[in-house]
Design an enzyme around this catalytic site. Structure first.
Site, PDB file in Angstrom:
ATOM      1  CB  SER A  33      -1.187  -0.085   1.285  1.00 54.99           C
ATOM      2  OG  SER A  33      -0.109  -0.031   2.244  1.00 54.99           O
ATOM      3  CG  HIS A  38      -3.020  -0.470  -2.710  1.00 56.44           C
ATOM      4  ND1 HIS A  38      -3.113   0.812  -2.709  1.00 56.44           N
ATOM      5  CD2 HIS A  38      -3.258  -0.943  -1.613  1.00 56.44           C
ATOM      6  CE1 HIS A  38      -3.376   0.951  -1.195  1.00 56.44           C
ATOM      7  NE2 HIS A  38      -3.437   0.050  -0.861  1.00 56.44           N
ATOM      8  CD  GLU A  73      -3.692   3.798  -5.004  1.00 54.38           C
ATOM      9  OE1 GLU A  73      -3.938   4.757  -5.209  1.00 54.38           O
ATOM     10  OE2 GLU A  73      -3.154   3.064  -4.222  1.00 54.38           O
ATOM     11  CG  ASN A  83      -2.999   4.518   1.563  1.00 51.58           C
ATOM     12  OD1 ASN A  83      -4.094   4.781   2.076  1.00 51.58           O
ATOM     13  ND2 ASN A  83      -2.622   3.265   1.796  1.00 51.58           N
TER      14      ASN A  83
END
Length: 696
Positions: free
Chosen positions: A416, A437, A449, A487
């Site tokens: 991540s 991801h 992702e 993130n």
């Protein structure tokens, strides 16, 4: 046969005139289609030999809706209202012959025909709510008159189409036609109508089903109450309800006037602009500039997964659901057994809710195998590593995968945040390494992702994007940077949320502001849900962060009955005086001076740094488009879809205002607010994120 225009023909089949539309790919109601129908109707009405008319479409579908590319442009050609009038007021019966989908304006055209016939595979619906609109061509007034008030409310506020069999049952269509025999069946129906001298059936004149609801305002209040959470923050559902109330209580012409008024309000409002933007953004995300269309797609018929934990098990389910065999490898039998049991339990829970048949559970579980031997992955087409987020661990795994997996296999990491290029450096084939991801829970969350490394091959990228679609994910291609796109931006919001509570804002104030903005929950409520002790170690805890202090107090979130909030037996969150005092003590210890913090500051402090970080991501080429960032945030982080996404929101607020506020925060609070160069450039030139060309 005579051509009316480039997309419409009128031909005769005995005493029936057949109007056929051919405007690929979905026969959308463009100006050419509207002109064609209008012209063909005029010609058919003037031809004495034609006693009835069939409206049918070529290609894969009936009229699948409005031409959304015409929205906001000056009107051209015959209006949809003119087309509907000539059909509805025709002295000759008109039969709509439906295959594929009849959606939006397409169904509204079918509703002014006097009869409707469809093949079993057809679907019919009014999905305008999905782009922040209501059916604006009579749908809100005609649909309740034919299917009843409650069904019409359900269909229009959900936007979900119904299958032909249900459409027949609820009265939306009159007959089913055999697959492949639609035109013959429609012509036969038209001939029967003529032969039997049936009176024309105009939906606008059918009042029984709306009159039955007159004088029952409680029906609408009950519907509002039952859907309050689903409709929160959205303008279109409420206006649809108001229109259906008008269908019940007013003559149809007055109802149509109200429908038009409310449709224009929505069309000119910010929510529909955001939802229409997102409609195109979600489609553009699949397009990768610079990736040749003839890029070879690698076969993916078997998948290996390393790690049977929560993520590994969830990832496996995506492939099992798509009918792709999965082999999971773990290091301990106990962990493997637990992961396999988790997958079965998840399927059983789904079956209990009626969303899966028991036989489907066994069919999917039969595709799943597991072992403790990495060698079992030697022949898989794709392997996904889903182990502990530690660089050395992952590099060791990829080194072993490189030695084990067959040539041409895709080696993917579910990391991540870690540097995918460093992970790939542990192999002799970095061109085969990619990041996939998934978001937790991986079997539920739509976002994927797809992380392109410095050496990832075009084929691996193209295959991964196609595979994402195959397993029902929304894929966005991103570059390698800490936290990737989602993130990385989340970190900005989390930093400011945590800073705000040190400065005087309470966690429930921050949560309330973001909830009112449209998020499903605020950051502190989310932390309590996930568990404050994620990654926390009691032995190593040093009271250095507020989260550590709360965990040391055994306030670990909902599961312990207390976190940032107190929780009752129903897990209802209640602001905690103990936490308020704990925050005050911790802030004083850290040297903060507290003050009153306004809701406006909370929102700007949480949202504007996200927009600024998005600008940095675009500067660096880590996202292809600003709209891709928005797709990530809508699908992975609960950004309210009716606000388009953080980058769209920045454009709507005005980048000059975002820049000015970031500069003010930088002066007052520090360099973490330093504006991105791209933000400065766009604001200085009066441009928007949406004006940028895609990166390559």
């Amino acid at each position: 046969m005579s051509a009316i225009n480039s997309v419409t023909q009128l031909r005769t089949d005995g005493n029936v005139g057949v109007i056929s539309i051919n405007f690929p790919p979905v026969n959308a109601l463009s100006a050419a289609v509207r002109d064609g129908i209008h012209g063909a109707m005029q010609a058919a009405l003037q031809e004495p030999a034609i006693e009835a008319i069939v409206l049918i479409c070529e290609g894969s579908t009936f009229i699948a809706g409005a031409d959304i590319t015409e929205f906001g442009k000056p009107p051209a050609g015959a209006s949809l209202g003119e087309v509907q009038r000539i059909v509805e007021e025709s002295a000759k019966p008109v039969v709509a012959a439906i295959h594929g989908t009849a959606l939006g304006g397409g169904l509204e055209v079918a509703l002014v025909c006097h009869w409707r016939i469809a093949v079993p595979s057809a679907r019919l619906g009014l999905p305008e709510v999905n782009i922040g609109l209501l059916p604006g061509a009579g749908g809100t007034q005609r649909l309740p008159r034919i299917v009843g008030v409650e069904k019409a409310l359900e269909m229009m506020t959900s936007g979900s189409p119904v299958k032909a069999a249900e459409a027949l049952e609820i009265g939306l269509i009159d007959e089913l036609a055999p697959e492949g025999g639609l035109q013959a069946a429609a012509v036969a129906l038209a001939r029967r109508v003529v032969a039997e001298k049936r009176p024309l059936r105009k939906v606008r004149e059918q009042n029984d089903k709306v009159l039955a609801a007159r004088g029952q305002p409680a029906l609408f209040e009950k519907f509002r109450s039952a859907n309050a959470r689903k409709f929160r923050g959205l303008a279109a559902p409420e206006k649809i309800i108001q229109c259906v109330e008008a269908a019940v209580n007013l003559p149809i012409d007055e109802g149509l006037q109200l429908e038009r008024k409310l449709f224009l309000e929505l069309m000119q409002g910010p929510q529909s602009a955001a939802l229409r933007y997102y409609f195109f953004a979600s489609r553009q995300a699949w397009q990768v500039p610079g990736l040749p269309k003839d890029t070879p797609i690698l076969p993916v018929e078997t998948v290996g997964i390393l790690g049977a934990g929560t993520m590994g098990a969830g990832i496996a389910m995506n492939f099992l659901n798509a009918g792709i065999p999965v082999h999971i490898v773990e290091t301990r039998q106990e962990a493997l057994d637990r992961g396999l049991a988790t997958i079965r339990k998840n399927y059983e829970n789904t079956a209990k809710k009626g969303r899966l048949q028991p036989e489907d559970i066994e069919k999917r579980m039969a595709l799943l195998t597991g072992s403790l031997e990495l060698q079992q992955l030697a022949d898989v087409d794709l392997v996904i590593e889903a182990v502990f987020e530690n660089m050395e661990v992952k590099k060791d795994i990829f080194k072993r995968l490189d030695q084990t997996c067959k040539a041409g296999a895709i080696l993917a990491s579910n990391t991540s945040a870690l540097d995918l290029n460093e992970i790939a450096s542990a192999t002799t084939r970095p061109e085969s390494v990619i990041g996939l991801h998934f978001f937790s829970p991986a079997n539920v969350m739509k976002l994927l992702e797809v992380v392109r490394g410095a050496h990832t091959s075009d084929s691996v990228i193209a295959t991964s994007m196609q595979l994402a679609k195959r397993i029902g994910k929304v894929a966005v291609l991103v570059g390698v940077c800490p936290g990737f796109v989602g993130n990385r931006i989340l970190a900005q919001r989390q930093r400011e949320a945590n800073a705000l509570i040190m400065e005087g804002a309470m966690p429930w104030a921050v949560d309330r502001v973001l909830y009112q903005f449209g998020f499903p929950m605020g950051p502190f409520a989310m932390s309590d849900l996930a568990g404050l002790d994620l990654g926390w170690n009691k032995e190593k805890s040093s009271s250095s962060t507020l989260r550590e202090v709360l965990c040391e107090m055994d306030r670990r979130g909902q599961k312990s009955g207390a976190g940032f909030y107190d929780y009752d037996e129903k897990r209802t969150a209640v602001p905690s005086q103990l936490v308020e005092q704990t925050i005050a003590d911790f802030a004083k210890k850290k040297g903060y001076s507290t003050r009153e913090v306004s809701d406006e500051e909370i929102l700007e402090r949480c949202i504007y740094p996200m927009i600024n970080e998005g600008a940095k991501i675009l500067e660096e080429g880590m996202a292809l488009r600003a709209s891709d960032i928005d797709v990530v945030w809508v699908n992975g982080y609960g950004w309210p879809i009716h606000r388009g996404g953080p980058m769209f929101h920045g454009d709507q607020v005005g980048l000059d205002k975002v820049l000015a506020k970031m500069q003010e925060f930088e002066r007052q609070l520090g360099p973490q607010f330093k504006p991105a160069k791209l933000l400065e450039e766009l604001a200085g030139s009066g441009r928007k994120f949406s004006d940028l060309k895609p990166a390559r």
